[in-house]
Motif scaffolding. Structure first.
Motif, mmCIF file in Angstrom:
data_model
loop_
_atom_site.group_PDB
_atom_site.id
_atom_site.type_symbol
_atom_site.label_atom_id
_atom_site.label_comp_id
_atom_site.label_asym_id
_atom_site.label_seq_id
_atom_site.Cartn_x
_atom_site.Cartn_y
_atom_site.Cartn_z
ATOM 1 N N LYS A 6 23.324 20.757 -10.436
ATOM 2 C CA LYS A 6 24.527 19.539 -10.157
ATOM 3 C C LYS A 6 25.741 20.329 -11.433
ATOM 4 C CE LYS A 6 20.867 16.481 -11.868
ATOM 5 N NZ LYS A 6 21.898 15.516 -11.062
ATOM 6 N N TRP A 9 27.756 21.249 -8.007
ATOM 7 C CA TRP A 9 28.327 19.788 -7.460
ATOM 8 C C TRP A 9 29.519 19.291 -8.601
ATOM 9 C CZ3 TRP A 9 28.666 15.255 -10.959
ATOM 10 C CH2 TRP A 9 29.314 14.253 -10.715
ATOM 11 N N ARG A 10 29.971 19.561 -9.805
ATOM 12 C CA ARG A 10 30.506 19.085 -10.142
ATOM 13 C C ARG A 10 32.393 20.200 -10.177
ATOM 14 N NH1 ARG A 10 33.303 22.534 -13.400
ATOM 15 N NH2 ARG A 10 34.287 20.378 -14.082
ATOM 16 N N TYR A 11 33.256 19.424 -10.542
ATOM 17 C CA TYR A 11 34.253 20.783 -10.374
ATOM 18 C C TYR A 11 35.514 19.591 -11.573
ATOM 19 C CZ TYR A 11 36.073 16.429 -7.377
ATOM 20 O OH TYR A 11 36.884 15.285 -7.397
ATOM 21 N N ALA A 146 27.968 16.524 -16.355
ATOM 22 C CA ALA A 146 27.252 16.989 -14.880
ATOM 23 C C ALA A 146 26.201 16.364 -14.533
ATOM 24 C CB ALA A 146 27.637 18.330 -14.233
ATOM 25 N N ASP A 151 32.245 12.513 -13.818
ATOM 26 C CA ASP A 151 33.288 14.068 -13.414
ATOM 27 C C ASP A 151 33.888 13.677 -14.667
ATOM 28 O OD1 ASP A 151 33.217 15.116 -11.166
ATOM 29 O OD2 ASP A 151 33.545 12.412 -10.602
ATOM 30 N N THR A 153 36.772 16.354 -16.612
ATOM 31 C CA THR A 153 37.945 17.082 -16.054
ATOM 32 C C THR A 153 38.769 18.061 -17.482
ATOM 33 O OG1 THR A 153 38.416 15.480 -14.236
ATOM 34 C CG2 THR A 153 39.835 17.500 -15.265
ATOM 35 N N ARG A 185 35.220 10.566 -9.968
ATOM 36 C CA ARG A 185 36.026 10.492 -9.093
ATOM 37 C C ARG A 185 36.434 9.838 -7.520
ATOM 38 N NH1 ARG A 185 32.271 15.234 -6.803
ATOM 39 N NH2 ARG A 185 31.904 15.701 -8.662
#
Length: 210
Positions: A6, A9-11, A146, A151, A153, A185
């Motif tokens: 996970k 996967w996150r950003y 996550a 999402d 940020t 996202r």
């Protein structure tokens, strides 16, 4: 490991689609932040959850006009104590005694150590220390998001004085430290969504001293 998958996967999503995050997921994210460790267990910060779209619209111009602020579901603002005071320190120690149901001599001695140290320090020094504690909780919120498939940020690009004014934080003895838009996202508008995550190698990042 599921958690590492996970985290891969996150950003930091650069565009969100406005879809609302369910309240149970928001609750879990906030609870993860609440459970974060902090220096002396003082939790010297508060989390402001902005759902109001008009307030988001006010914040966006003082935050580099980043679209995630207005297109997120919930905007979390981590606001640190502006300084440490006797009342704030005593509140947390008294709360500990109340919840645990007893007083401990060592714990009470530690209370006195903090009372002799923190309130006498410069307020800016104390705020910077409190902000570091807020960042620990902020990090756990990112991890929890996550885990929930949501999402988040991290945002430091904003005018903290103006944000404090919008939210009237100074009147509450708080100063904004960092923001965390929570949402989903927008895969059509986010230039970062399909790019490979780049991090230092473990060898470059970690030094083991045996």
């Amino acid at each position: 490991m599921e958690l590492l998958n996970k985290l891969n996967w996150r950003y930091a999503a650069k565009a969100m689609n406005g879809k609302k995050v369910s309240q149970d997921k928001i609750d879990n994210i906030i609870e993860a932040a609440r459970l974060a460790p902090t220096s002396s267990g003082l939790q010297p910060f508060e989390i402001i959850v902005v759902k109001n779209q008009e307030i988001k619209e006010q914040i966006r111009p003082i935050a580099w006009n980043q679209s995630v602020i207005t297109d997120c579901s919930h905007l979390l603002i981590f606001a640190a104590w502006d300084t440490y005071t006797e009342d704030r320190i005593n509140y947390m120690f008294d709360l500990t005694n109340e919840i645990r149901g007893f007083k401990n001599e060592g714990w009470e001695n530690y209370r006195q150590q903090l009372l002799k140290m923190y309130p006498q320090q410069d307020a800016e020094v104390n705020f910077n220390h409190a902000a570091k504690q807020a960042y620990i909780a902020f990090s756990q919120a990112i991890i929890a998001a996550a885990y929930e498939g949501v999402d988040a940020t991290p945002l430091e690009g904003f005018d903290p004085d103006k944000l404090d004014e919008i939210l009237d934080l100074r009147a509450k003895g708080l100063r904004s430290a960092v923001m965390l838009p929570i949402g989903y996202r927008d895969t059509d508008k986010d230039w970062l969504v399909n790019l490979v995550k780049v991090r230092k190698s473990t060898e470059d990042l970690v030094t083991v001293i045996e």
